[in-house]
Design a protein around this motif. Sequence first.
Motif, PDB file in Angstrom:
ATOM      1  N   LEU A 243      28.047  24.182 -63.544  1.00 48.92           N
ATOM      2  CA  LEU A 243      27.237  25.165 -64.145  1.00 48.92           C
ATOM      3  C   LEU A 243      25.787  25.072 -63.375  1.00 48.92           C
ATOM      4  O   LEU A 243      25.248  26.170 -63.192  1.00 48.92           O
ATOM      5  N   LYS A 244      25.579  23.893 -62.818  1.00 47.54           N
ATOM      6  CA  LYS A 244      24.202  24.072 -61.668  1.00 47.54           C
ATOM      7  C   LYS A 244      24.464  25.317 -60.860  1.00 47.54           C
ATOM      8  O   LYS A 244      23.649  26.179 -60.484  1.00 47.54           O
ATOM      9  N   THR A 247      24.833  28.656 -62.462  1.00 49.42           N
ATOM     10  CA  THR A 247      23.151  29.346 -62.895  1.00 49.42           C
ATOM     11  C   THR A 247      22.347  29.537 -61.996  1.00 49.42           C
ATOM     12  O   THR A 247      21.797  30.769 -62.010  1.00 49.42           O
ATOM     13  N   ARG A 248      22.269  28.962 -60.894  1.00 47.81           N
ATOM     14  CA  ARG A 248      21.804  29.404 -59.708  1.00 47.81           C
ATOM     15  C   ARG A 248      21.962  30.666 -59.218  1.00 47.81           C
ATOM     16  O   ARG A 248      21.156  31.678 -58.761  1.00 47.81           O
ATOM     17  N   LYS A 250      23.744  32.996 -60.701  1.00 47.22           N
ATOM     18  CA  LYS A 250      23.364  34.310 -61.550  1.00 47.22           C
ATOM     19  C   LYS A 250      21.911  34.584 -61.740  1.00 47.22           C
ATOM     20  O   LYS A 250      21.584  35.687 -61.984  1.00 47.22           O
ATOM     21  N   SER A 251      21.253  33.479 -61.599  1.00 52.88           N
ATOM     22  CA  SER A 251      19.662  33.766 -61.580  1.00 52.88           C
ATOM     23  C   SER A 251      19.039  34.522 -60.170  1.00 52.88           C
ATOM     24  O   SER A 251      18.278  35.384 -60.150  1.00 52.88           O
ATOM     25  N   ASP A 256      29.354  35.436 -60.004  1.00 53.05           N
ATOM     26  CA  ASP A 256      29.995  34.045 -59.808  1.00 53.05           C
ATOM     27  C   ASP A 256      29.804  33.368 -58.596  1.00 53.05           C
ATOM     28  O   ASP A 256      29.363  33.997 -57.587  1.00 53.05           O
TER      29      ASP A 256
END
Length: 387
Positions: A243-244, A247-248, A250-251, A256
């Motif tokens: 997830l980390k 998430t990074r 996608k930000s 992906d």
Amino acid sequence: MISRRACFRNLLQSLRTSYSSSKIGDYHRFASRASSFLQQVFEPSTYSDDENPGVDWDNLGFYMMRTDYMYMTKCTKGECFEQGQLSRYGNIELSPAAGVLNYGQGLFEGTKAYRSEDGRLLLFRPEQNAIRMKMGAERMCMPSPSIDQFVDAVKQTAIANKRWIPPAGKGSLYLRPLLMGSGQILGLGAAPEYIFLIYVSPVGNYFKEGFAPLNLYVEEEFDRASRGGTGGVKSVTNYAPGLKPLTRAKSRGFSDVLYLDSVNKKFIEEVSSCNIFILKGNVIASPAANGTILEGVTRKSIIDIARENGYQVEERVITIDELIDADEVFCTGTAVGVAPVGSVTYKGQRIEFKTGPHTVSQELYTTLEGIKRGLIKDNKGWIVEID
């Protein structure tokens, strides 16, 4: 049909009997169950017998939607799973000491049901998911349902929720089988009891980009899996660590993450939610499923289709340099189908690949989807018709 008022009268009588004949502790336990039952009786129902569930099929995304029924069965360690039952979709009760909560003893699968143009309901290779769950269960020291029981459970759950299967070409019904250690265990060890459960949700495209090409970021800091670990099975423990980095990425505007091997950091392995392929000339290559890579059902199917279509297919180690030099790159998975990759960013460099009509990934996607949806004759025994 018994009215809610009659249910209430019967429940009050049961409470009186329990109060007069039971120990206080038993009474409180019964009262707690009664309270939960009353809440279900008198709250407005979210279920309906209407064949139209009121879903905007044209704007269906990939998110959880409450449906009608789920399937569940239990088994104790060393025994076989009981005959499962369908029940209304809802929360389940787990001990705080359940093996899945404390030690991550759990697996999940993903498969889909489709509605064909002529109204038939179709499943795609559910026995392959059953086989993979059995392999994963062995790795995680869990019992598993038999292949026949797994497939039958998937059929039952799909049929019970058939009004949630989107119209032909509008999406699919995603089925999520779960296998988890539900029994209490304090010290590290296998749980004494297990639950096998299936719930469903209608879904559209997995990525928010829809059918637009993906933009992947090559992750160099974090690993997805290592040799001897659980990367080759669908353990619940595989996904939260990703997830980390996801998430990074996608930000920063990426779709992906593409992971490299944990030892050399130069061989491509897998995207966080799907397998990856590269095309160079007439050769299609995918990283070998050697224990760190999940052997996807869609991956396996695309390999067979590509070979039948005359492509040379290789399963082997693939360096990041080979990927950079590829003509096409695409991803496969139950959730994503076949998704073209428009670019990969590695060490600050963005590499772009061929996408759009007349590409190999589009050719393979069209064939696979045609088989899944009954538009192309199934000569492989991949389709299971359930209605």
